[in-house]
Design a protein around this motif. Structure first.
Motif, PDB file in Angstrom:
ATOM      1  N   ASP A   1       0.860  -1.183   0.000  1.00  0.00           N
ATOM      2  CA  ASP A   1       0.000   0.000   0.000  1.00  0.00           C
ATOM      3  C   ASP A   1       0.899   1.236   0.000  1.00  0.00           C
ATOM      4  O   ASP A   1       1.528   1.558   1.015  1.00  0.00           O
ATOM      5  CB  ASP A   1      -0.907  -0.023   1.235  1.00  0.00           C
ATOM      6  N   VAL A   2       0.986   1.923  -1.140  1.00  0.00           N
ATOM      7  CA  VAL A   2       1.928   3.032  -1.310  1.00  0.00           C
ATOM      8  C   VAL A   2       1.205   4.372  -1.182  1.00  0.00           C
ATOM      9  O   VAL A   2       0.147   4.575  -1.788  1.00  0.00           O
ATOM     10  CB  VAL A   2       2.644   2.948  -2.676  1.00  0.00           C
ATOM     11  N   HIS A   3       1.816   5.271  -0.399  1.00  0.00           N
ATOM     12  CA  HIS A   3       1.321   6.637  -0.267  1.00  0.00           C
ATOM     13  C   HIS A   3       2.457   7.592  -0.630  1.00  0.00           C
ATOM     14  O   HIS A   3       3.613   7.358  -0.263  1.00  0.00           O
ATOM     15  CB  HIS A   3       0.840   6.908   1.158  1.00  0.00           C
ATOM     16  N   LEU A   4       2.133   8.665  -1.329  1.00  0.00           N
ATOM     17  CA  LEU A   4       3.146   9.617  -1.791  1.00  0.00           C
ATOM     18  C   LEU A   4       2.769  11.024  -1.347  1.00  0.00           C
ATOM     19  O   LEU A   4       1.654  11.487  -1.600  1.00  0.00           O
ATOM     20  CB  LEU A   4       3.280   9.563  -3.315  1.00  0.00           C
ATOM     21  N   ILE A   5       3.717  11.693  -0.672  1.00  0.00           N
ATOM     22  CA  ILE A   5       3.510  13.057  -0.189  1.00  0.00           C
ATOM     23  C   ILE A   5       4.648  13.929  -0.696  1.00  0.00           C
ATOM     24  O   ILE A   5       5.820  13.553  -0.582  1.00  0.00           O
ATOM     25  CB  ILE A   5       3.474  13.108   1.351  1.00  0.00           C
ATOM     26  N   ALA A   6       4.326  15.061  -1.294  1.00  0.00           N
ATOM     27  CA  ALA A   6       5.333  16.033  -1.719  1.00  0.00           C
ATOM     28  C   ALA A   6       5.128  17.305  -0.907  1.00  0.00           C
ATOM     29  O   ALA A   6       3.995  17.678  -0.587  1.00  0.00           O
ATOM     30  CB  ALA A   6       5.205  16.330  -3.214  1.00  0.00           C
ATOM     31  N   TYR A   7       6.236  17.978  -0.589  1.00  0.00           N
ATOM     32  CA  TYR A   7       6.098  19.177   0.237  1.00  0.00           C
ATOM     33  C   TYR A   7       7.209  20.172  -0.052  1.00  0.00           C
ATOM     34  O   TYR A   7       8.287  19.838  -0.534  1.00  0.00           O
ATOM     35  CB  TYR A   7       6.127  18.802   1.732  1.00  0.00           C
ATOM     36  N   ASP A   8       6.897  21.437   0.203  1.00  0.00           N
ATOM     37  CA  ASP A   8       7.902  22.512   0.338  1.00  0.00           C
ATOM     38  C   ASP A   8       7.495  23.269   1.597  1.00  0.00           C
ATOM     39  O   ASP A   8       7.781  22.828   2.694  1.00  0.00           O
ATOM     40  CB  ASP A   8       8.026  23.374  -0.919  1.00  0.00           C
ATOM     41  N   THR A   9       6.795  24.397   1.447  1.00  0.00           N
ATOM     42  CA  THR A   9       6.206  25.024   2.627  1.00  0.00           C
ATOM     43  C   THR A   9       4.756  24.573   2.820  1.00  0.00           C
ATOM     44  O   THR A   9       4.133  24.886   3.815  1.00  0.00           O
ATOM     45  CB  THR A   9       6.243  26.556   2.508  1.00  0.00           C
ATOM     46  N   ARG A  10       4.246  23.847   1.826  1.00  0.00           N
ATOM     47  CA  ARG A  10       2.931  23.221   1.908  1.00  0.00           C
ATOM     48  C   ARG A  10       3.085  21.760   1.519  1.00  0.00           C
ATOM     49  O   ARG A  10       3.990  21.399   0.780  1.00  0.00           O
ATOM     50  CB  ARG A  10       1.919  23.919   0.996  1.00  0.00           C
ATOM     51  N   ALA A  11       2.183  20.919   1.979  1.00  0.00           N
ATOM     52  CA  ALA A  11       2.248  19.494   1.672  1.00  0.00           C
ATOM     53  C   ALA A  11       1.087  19.107   0.766  1.00  0.00           C
ATOM     54  O   ALA A  11      -0.017  19.651   0.871  1.00  0.00           O
ATOM     55  CB  ALA A  11       2.216  18.663   2.945  1.00  0.00           C
ATOM     56  N   LEU A  12       1.350  18.175  -0.134  1.00  0.00           N
ATOM     57  CA  LEU A  12       0.347  17.728  -1.096  1.00  0.00           C
ATOM     58  C   LEU A  12       0.317  16.207  -1.088  1.00  0.00           C
ATOM     59  O   LEU A  12       1.346  15.553  -1.286  1.00  0.00           O
ATOM     60  CB  LEU A  12       0.707  18.245  -2.499  1.00  0.00           C
ATOM     61  N   ASP A  13      -0.853  15.626  -0.845  1.00  0.00           N
ATOM     62  CA  ASP A  13      -1.021  14.176  -0.863  1.00  0.00           C
ATOM     63  C   ASP A  13      -1.293  13.741  -2.300  1.00  0.00           C
ATOM     64  O   ASP A  13      -2.350  13.990  -2.862  1.00  0.00           O
ATOM     65  CB  ASP A  13      -2.184  13.772   0.046  1.00  0.00           C
ATOM     66  N   LEU A  14      -0.297  13.084  -2.900  1.00  0.00           N
ATOM     67  CA  LEU A  14      -0.383  12.660  -4.306  1.00  0.00           C
ATOM     68  C   LEU A  14      -0.753  11.189  -4.433  1.00  0.00           C
ATOM     69  O   LEU A  14      -0.628  10.619  -5.522  1.00  0.00           O
ATOM     70  CB  LEU A  14       0.959  12.924  -5.000  1.00  0.00           C
ATOM     71  N   THR A  15      -1.218  10.577  -3.351  1.00  0.00           N
ATOM     72  CA  THR A  15      -1.542   9.150  -3.367  1.00  0.00           C
ATOM     73  C   THR A  15      -2.566   8.763  -4.439  1.00  0.00           C
ATOM     74  O   THR A  15      -2.409   7.719  -5.071  1.00  0.00           O
ATOM     75  CB  THR A  15      -2.046   8.712  -1.978  1.00  0.00           C
ATOM     76  N   PRO A  16      -3.613   9.561  -4.699  1.00  0.00           N
ATOM     77  CA  PRO A  16      -4.583   9.149  -5.728  1.00  0.00           C
ATOM     78  C   PRO A  16      -3.972   8.947  -7.109  1.00  0.00           C
ATOM     79  O   PRO A  16      -4.534   8.226  -7.931  1.00  0.00           O
ATOM     80  CB  PRO A  16      -5.601  10.304  -5.723  1.00  0.00           C
ATOM     81  N   TRP A  17      -2.830   9.564  -7.362  1.00  0.00           N
ATOM     82  CA  TRP A  17      -2.205   9.459  -8.691  1.00  0.00           C
ATOM     83  C   TRP A  17      -0.893   8.669  -8.641  1.00  0.00           C
ATOM     84  O   TRP A  17      -0.110   8.706  -9.587  1.00  0.00           O
ATOM     85  CB  TRP A  17      -1.929  10.865  -9.245  1.00  0.00           C
TER      86      TRP A  17
END
Length: 458
Positions: free
Chosen positions: A329-345
């Motif tokens: 089960d893979v989850h992907l999070i990208a961040y700088d000063t804000r975080a974005l949950d990219l798991t759906p893609w």
């Protein structure tokens, strides 16, 4: 003069990076957070601080060097983004909101320069709303975010006697005009001749919001080609990594492909009939092929600031490969000063990359807020954190990472995931990770693949 400059900034307890035009102000402030307050309002009235005059001059020289020393030749999207960031710091030093000067100049539609060096009829003319009065002081309500004046840089103490809004806008326009990549992308024949590379992908990702039509379609095609090429290489590396152990507790499946011929013959040797020279088999033996696979959760957290584009591309593709494997089960999070949950893609790295916004500062606390709720079963969870770990809130970020480690989850800090393994990691974090027993992993992606395969045991 160079050694003298280094000696001066060293005596002032300032970083030598102030003298390097290749280092952005963002990077300087990110690594030396105490300088942020000094850059803010730096040119907005010096006062009579004679003792701090040399220190101010050193900081001012950094702003002038980065904003006005743009050189010549072609410009990459990364260079443009860095200049825009530095220009924002320059505007902050004048007491303005970042982007406000350039925005006002564009809105005013400044005309040709007049004899006085100021655009005729532009926002800095004497008598115009918010312009400079004959005495040189700004008319109107000042230059800050709440002020109504547009004659920026004409007040006492700033050291400038021209309106800087059209000057900055002109520099930015020149940089944009020197970005030849857009012209190439607009021509399908020329775009097909481009060879996808990490540096090219970085430019496309930075500039994607400024492209449309044919140029945008060609940019997406190049990104897709590069993603597919890298994915093929990483897929091979994942397949070649070590596999899990056989689970002896699961009975073998009684099908022909699992039949253990050698063991069947050996166990039935007592049934050998010498007269008939025939082996009678009363029991078949099968190979056990089931492997011990524990459902595992893989959480990949990627710093998407400007210096981490290589990691962003590689980890996005790697996450999509692991997401295609059973019981992971893979989850992907990208961040700088804000975080974005990219798991759906996460299954489509191309879509993930199009949704990222490279650049900006680094605040890992926002990523921690997204990652922590995803750790439901710590013993079957691995958190891979890819960053250079130059954080605004060092202690708070490390405390959060240490808490993940103490919970029982596997925490893997990674300096980068480039093909060459180059990495620049904050020494403060590197030492603390080592003391914690989770040393920063080498940047080579093969090593990360092996670590993940061993944990997931498939």
């Amino acid at each position: 003069m160079e050694s003298g400059s280094v000696a001066i900034v060293d005596d002032l307890d300032l970083p030598a990076a102030l003298l390097d035009p290749a280092v952005s102000v963002d990077t300087v402030v990110q690594r030396f957070p105490h300088l942020e307050a000094e850059f803010d309002g730096l040119l907005n009235g010096a006062g009579d601080d004679r003792e701090g005059e040399v220190r101010r001059a050193a900081l001012v020289s950094k702003l002038l060097l980065n904003v006005f020393g743009t050189g010549s030749g072609n410009v990459t999207a990364g260079q443009l983004a860095r200049w825009q960031s530095d220009a924002g710091w320059f505007e902050r030093s004048l007491g303005c909101t970042p982007g406000s000067l350039r925005g006002r100049a564009a809105a005013a539609g400044a005309g040709a320069p007049s004899a006085g060096g100021r655009p005729a009829g532009g926002p800095g003319d004497a008598g115009s709303p918010g312009g400079a009065s004959p005495g040189g002081a700004p008319a109107g309500g000042g230059t800050g975010p709440d002020g109504g004046g547009t004659g920026v840089g004409t007040g006492p103490g700033t050291g400038f006697d021209v309106d800087l809004a059209p000057v900055l806008a002109a520099i930015e326009a020149d940089l944009v005009s020197r970005m030849r990549l857009r012209e190439v992308l607009a021509d399908p024949a020329l775009a097909k001749q481009l060879t996808p590379s990490m540096s090219l992908i970085e430019q496309l990702l930075r500039d994607k919001d400024n492209l449309d039509g044919v140029a945008l379609a060609n940019a997406k095609a190049l990104i897709r080609r590069f993603v597919d090429e890298v994915a093929e290489v990483l897929r091979t590396q994942v397949a070649q990594a070590s596999t899990g152990t056989i689970d002896r507790s699961i009975p073998p499946k009684r099908v022909y492909r699992n039949l253990d011929i050698n063991r069947t013959i050996w166990k039935n040797l007592p049934n050998w009939d010498p007269a008939e020279e025939r082996l009678y088999v009363d029991r078949l033996y099968y190979k056990q092929t089931a492997k011990r696979i524990t459902p595992a959760r893989l959480i990949v957290v990627v710093d998407q600031s400007g210096s981490m584009v290589d990691a962003m591309v590689n980890c996005t593709i790697l996450a999509s490969i692991f997401a295609g494997l059973p019981k992971v089960d893979v989850h992907l999070i990208a961040y700088d000063t804000r975080a974005l949950d990219l798991t759906p893609w996460v299954h489509d790295p191309f879509e993930v990359l199009l949704r990222t916004q490279l650049g900006g500062g680094t605040d890992g606390t926002v990523a921690l807020d997204l990652a922590r709720p995803k750790i439901a079963d710590p013993r079957n969870t691995v958190v891979v954190w890819i960053s250079d770990f130059y954080e605004w809130k060092e202690q708070a970020v490390f405390d959060g990472m240490a808490a993940i480690h103490r919970s029982g989850a596997r925490f893997i800090p990674v300096g980068s995931v480039s093909s060459g393994g180059q990495q620049s990691v904050n020494p403060w974090f590197r030492q603390r990770f080592k003391d914690q027993g989770t040393p920063v992993l080498s940047g080579r992606i093969k090593k990360l693949v092996t670590e993940l395969k061993n944990f997931l045991a498939f």
